[in-house]
Structure formats: C-alpha cells, structure tokens
Scaffold this motif. Structure first.
Motif, PDB file in Angstrom:
ATOM      1  N   GLY A 141     -36.173 -13.094  30.972  1.00 25.04           N
ATOM      2  CA  GLY A 141     -36.172 -11.678  30.610  1.00 25.04           C
ATOM      3  C   GLY A 141     -34.772 -11.079  30.580  1.00 25.04           C
ATOM      4  N   PRO A 142     -33.995 -11.219  31.663  1.00 22.78           N
ATOM      5  CA  PRO A 142     -32.626 -10.697  31.645  1.00 22.78           C
ATOM      6  C   PRO A 142     -31.764 -11.325  30.553  1.00 22.78           C
ATOM      7  N   TRP A 143     -31.941 -12.634  30.312  1.00 19.34           N
ATOM      8  CA  TRP A 143     -31.169 -13.287  29.241  1.00 19.34           C
ATOM      9  C   TRP A 143     -31.524 -12.687  27.885  1.00 19.34           C
ATOM     10  N   LEU A 144     -32.828 -12.526  27.624  1.00 18.93           N
ATOM     11  CA  LEU A 144     -33.263 -11.972  26.343  1.00 18.93           C
ATOM     12  C   LEU A 144     -32.780 -10.537  26.176  1.00 18.93           C
ATOM     13  N   ALA A 145     -32.812  -9.767  27.259  1.00 17.62           N
ATOM     14  CA  ALA A 145     -32.327  -8.387  27.198  1.00 17.62           C
ATOM     15  C   ALA A 145     -30.864  -8.352  26.775  1.00 17.62           C
ATOM     16  N   GLY A 146     -30.076  -9.282  27.298  1.00 18.83           N
ATOM     17  CA  GLY A 146     -28.674  -9.348  26.936  1.00 18.83           C
ATOM     18  C   GLY A 146     -28.478  -9.658  25.460  1.00 18.83           C
ATOM     19  N   VAL A 147     -29.284 -10.594  24.937  1.00 13.07           N
ATOM     20  CA  VAL A 147     -29.204 -10.953  23.520  1.00 13.07           C
ATOM     21  C   VAL A 147     -29.550  -9.761  22.646  1.00 13.07           C
ATOM     22  N   LEU A 148     -30.624  -9.063  23.007  1.00 11.16           N
ATOM     23  CA  LEU A 148     -31.061  -7.909  22.216  1.00 11.16           C
ATOM     24  C   LEU A 148     -30.036  -6.775  22.248  1.00 11.16           C
ATOM     25  N   LEU A 149     -29.391  -6.584  23.396  1.00 12.26           N
ATOM     26  CA  LEU A 149     -28.371  -5.537  23.492  1.00 12.26           C
ATOM     27  C   LEU A 149     -27.134  -5.896  22.667  1.00 12.26           C
ATOM     28  N   THR A 150     -26.820  -7.188  22.581  1.00 15.99           N
ATOM     29  CA  THR A 150     -25.727  -7.617  21.711  1.00 15.99           C
ATOM     30  C   THR A 150     -26.035  -7.263  20.259  1.00 15.99           C
ATOM     31  N   LEU A 151     -27.257  -7.558  19.826  1.00 16.97           N
ATOM     32  CA  LEU A 151     -27.663  -7.244  18.457  1.00 16.97           C
ATOM     33  C   LEU A 151     -27.696  -5.737  18.223  1.00 16.97           C
ATOM     34  N   TRP A 152     -28.209  -5.005  19.195  1.00 15.72           N
ATOM     35  CA  TRP A 152     -28.304  -3.544  19.092  1.00 15.72           C
ATOM     36  C   TRP A 152     -26.909  -2.921  18.975  1.00 15.72           C
ATOM     37  N   THR A 153     -25.976  -3.426  19.755  1.00 21.31           N
ATOM     38  CA  THR A 153     -24.606  -2.922  19.701  1.00 21.31           C
ATOM     39  C   THR A 153     -23.970  -3.234  18.345  1.00 21.31           C
ATOM     40  N   ALA A 154     -24.234  -4.419  17.827  1.00 23.09           N
ATOM     41  CA  ALA A 154     -23.693  -4.795  16.522  1.00 23.09           C
ATOM     42  C   ALA A 154     -24.237  -3.890  15.422  1.00 23.09           C
ATOM     43  N   ILE A 221     -30.743  -4.350  39.577  1.00 23.33           N
ATOM     44  CA  ILE A 221     -31.065  -3.938  38.223  1.00 23.33           C
ATOM     45  C   ILE A 221     -32.516  -4.306  37.896  1.00 23.33           C
ATOM     46  N   LYS A 222     -33.216  -3.423  37.163  1.00 20.40           N
ATOM     47  CA  LYS A 222     -34.642  -3.595  36.877  1.00 20.40           C
ATOM     48  C   LYS A 222     -34.874  -3.673  35.370  1.00 20.40           C
ATOM     49  N   PRO A 223     -36.062  -4.160  34.943  1.00 17.98           N
ATOM     50  CA  PRO A 223     -36.360  -4.219  33.511  1.00 17.98           C
ATOM     51  C   PRO A 223     -36.214  -2.864  32.825  1.00 17.98           C
ATOM     52  N   SER A 224     -36.557  -1.794  33.527  1.00 17.10           N
ATOM     53  CA  SER A 224     -36.455  -0.459  32.935  1.00 17.10           C
ATOM     54  C   SER A 224     -35.011  -0.113  32.568  1.00 17.10           C
ATOM     55  N   ASP A 225     -34.047  -0.710  33.276  1.00 16.13           N
ATOM     56  CA  ASP A 225     -32.642  -0.433  32.968  1.00 16.13           C
ATOM     57  C   ASP A 225     -32.259  -0.961  31.586  1.00 16.13           C
ATOM     58  N   GLY A 226     -32.977  -1.978  31.117  1.00 17.35           N
ATOM     59  CA  GLY A 226     -32.729  -2.486  29.779  1.00 17.35           C
ATOM     60  C   GLY A 226     -33.087  -1.461  28.710  1.00 17.35           C
ATOM     61  N   PHE A 227     -34.242  -0.802  28.900  1.00 18.82           N
ATOM     62  CA  PHE A 227     -34.656   0.231  27.946  1.00 18.82           C
ATOM     63  C   PHE A 227     -33.698   1.422  27.988  1.00 18.82           C
ATOM     64  N   ILE A 228     -33.224   1.749  29.192  1.00 21.66           N
ATOM     65  CA  ILE A 228     -32.269   2.850  29.325  1.00 21.66           C
ATOM     66  C   ILE A 228     -30.965   2.498  28.615  1.00 21.66           C
ATOM     67  N   ALA A 229     -30.566   1.220  28.690  1.00 24.17           N
ATOM     68  CA  ALA A 229     -29.345   0.781  28.016  1.00 24.17           C
ATOM     69  C   ALA A 229     -29.473   0.930  26.506  1.00 24.17           C
ATOM     70  N   VAL A 230     -30.634   0.555  25.973  1.00 27.56           N
ATOM     71  CA  VAL A 230     -30.876   0.692  24.530  1.00 27.56           C
ATOM     72  C   VAL A 230     -30.740   2.151  24.104  1.00 27.56           C
ATOM     73  N   TRP A 231     -31.371   3.050  24.857  1.00 25.94           N
ATOM     74  CA  TRP A 231     -31.304   4.473  24.537  1.00 25.94           C
ATOM     75  C   TRP A 231     -29.872   4.999  24.673  1.00 25.94           C
ATOM     76  N   THR A 232     -29.170   4.550  25.709  1.00 25.24           N
ATOM     77  CA  THR A 232     -27.802   5.019  25.939  1.00 25.24           C
ATOM     78  C   THR A 232     -26.884   4.640  24.781  1.00 25.24           C
ATOM     79  N   LEU A 233     -26.975   3.397  24.321  1.00 27.00           N
ATOM     80  CA  LEU A 233     -26.137   2.960  23.211  1.00 27.00           C
ATOM     81  C   LEU A 233     -26.454   3.737  21.937  1.00 27.00           C
ATOM     82  N   PHE A 234     -27.726   4.019  21.721  1.00 22.01           N
ATOM     83  CA  PHE A 234     -28.107   4.808  20.549  1.00 22.01           C
ATOM     84  C   PHE A 234     -27.614   6.248  20.682  1.00 22.01           C
TER      85      PHE A 234
END
Length: 240
Positions: A141-154, A221-234
């Motif tokens: 899960g944490p690994w996948l979150a990192g991959v998705l955030l890389t794509l989201w940032t790009a 760090i929790k799974p919810s922090d991943g969703f917060i990161a997505v929103w923050t970058l947006f």
C-alpha cells in the motif's frame, strides 16, 4: 564554512532520538564545507524525547504543547533555523544520516533543492522487479501510494519526482522561510514541494538507504495521509 540546519520533528521517539543525534553529530559534513546546526522540535511528546535531546550537548531543542502535527513542527524548526540550507530528518532510524553527504554533493549549479529518493535507492540495489523501488519490508500500500503520487505530481506540475513522500529533503533556506505555509500534518512536505516547483526552483533526486519500520514499531503515517497528499498537491497547484 556554510551552515546546514538539520530540523528534526519528534513525537514520542525516546527510543531512537539519542542514538540518532549521536549518529548525526558524527557525520563529517565539514569535509564538504558545512557546519551543522541540529534542531529538535519536541511536538508534545508524552515520553522522554525532549529530555533525552536536551541532554545531548550542542543540540537546540524547542517544545510545542500540545502536539500540533509534523508539519507544524517542521515549520517551527524552519523558523528557528539560521543556516543557508535546511535538511529535514525524521526522529526515527528509518533513514541513514550518512546520506547527508550524498545530498550535499548533489548541490551543483542549477540545483536548488535535493530530495533523497528511497525508490531510486532500492532500484539501484535490486533493479527491475514486480514492484520496482519497493523495499522488501515496505508494505504494498505505501509503495503504491508513492507511485501514484509521483504520477499525480507529474500530471499537475510537469516534474518527475520518484519519491515525493521521502523524509530527506534538502531545501534552500531563504525560499522556505519566505513561504506562508498553511498545512500542519505530513502534507506540509507536499505543500513545500508545490511551492518550490511553482516558484521555479529545480529539484534533483539522489538514491538513499531506507529501513522501514512497522506501525507496531512506531510508524505514524496512515493511509488517510495519502489522500490528504493528493488533495494538497492539487490544491496548491492553484492556491497561493
């Protein structure tokens, strides 16, 4: 000799903070022309984190009560720092301070900030596999979150950062001190990244070592922090 400010946000890390500070003090950054300013921000710990840190000579310790979140602790450390560069260091032992030298050596003309990439570190050790860049002890899960955030940032910023979640970020102090940061948790890292990219600062990455710990071992760090990161970058793609 330039001054490197090492900011350590800490919450209930009594088991690791003493050993971590001893390791940091032993890192020969002076050989690269950098003296160290070590700042611990005890973010309302309920254990002896602050007491242990204060017992180590040469360490600046600041306390926030009650706990206000990692982002607020990082911001306090930035405000209290006096160096030309600011390096964020988690208070556990997941990251190896010996990589400070790698980060500092990457500061070349045209590079404003350096991120230590766990993904590149693992990829350099293990190459391609089913989950490239994933540490054997890291959850899927944490690994996948990192991959998705890389794509989201790009997508939103047009830059490729392999490890936006890394805790090793070397910032230009003048730039981050001038920021009016609005977040308070783990997402502060992403707000700073967003503001650096939008400000035209160039971010480089270098491979670093990484030894992940489990929730049982103190990971916060929790799974919810991943969703917060997505929103923050947006959000900070457009918000001032």
């Amino acid at each position: 000799m330039r001054l490197l400010s090492i900011v350590i946000p800490a919450y209930n890390e009594a088991e690791s903070i003493g050993k971590l500070l001893a390791i940091i003090q032993s890192i020969p950054t002076e050989t690269l022309g950098y003296e160290k300013e070590i700042i611990v921000v005890d973010d309302g710990s309920k254990d002896k984190t602050g007491e242990i840190a204060r017992g180590v000579p040469g360490i600046k310790v600041f306390t926030q009560v009650p706990n206000q979140g990692k982002g607020k602790a990082v911001q306090r450390g930035i405000r209290e720092s006096t160096g030309e560069l600011i390096l964020i260091q988690d208070a556990d032992l997941e990251y190896d301070p010996n990589d400070y030298l790698v980060l500092l050596q990457a500061l070349k003309p045209g590079v404003d900030a350096v991120y230590g990439s766990r993904t590149l570190g693992q990829f350099s050790r293990h190459g391609w596999n089913v989950c490239p860049g994933r540490h054997p002890r890291q959850g899927f899960g944490p690994w996948l979150a990192g991959v998705l955030l890389t794509l989201w940032t790009a997508i939103w910023y047009g830059v490729w950062i392999t490890d936006t979640l890394t805790a090793y970020k070397l910032y230009p102090a003048k730039a981050v001190r001038a920021m009016q940061l609005r977040t308070s948790g783990f997402e502060t890292d992403h707000e700073i990244t967003a503001r650096l990219v939008r400000g035209g600062y160039n971010i480089s990455e270098v491979p670093i070592a990484y030894l992940p710990r489990s929730v049982e071992e103190g990971k916060k760090i929790k799974p919810s922090d991943g969703f917060i990161a997505v929103w923050t970058l947006f959000k900070f793609r457009f918000a001032q």
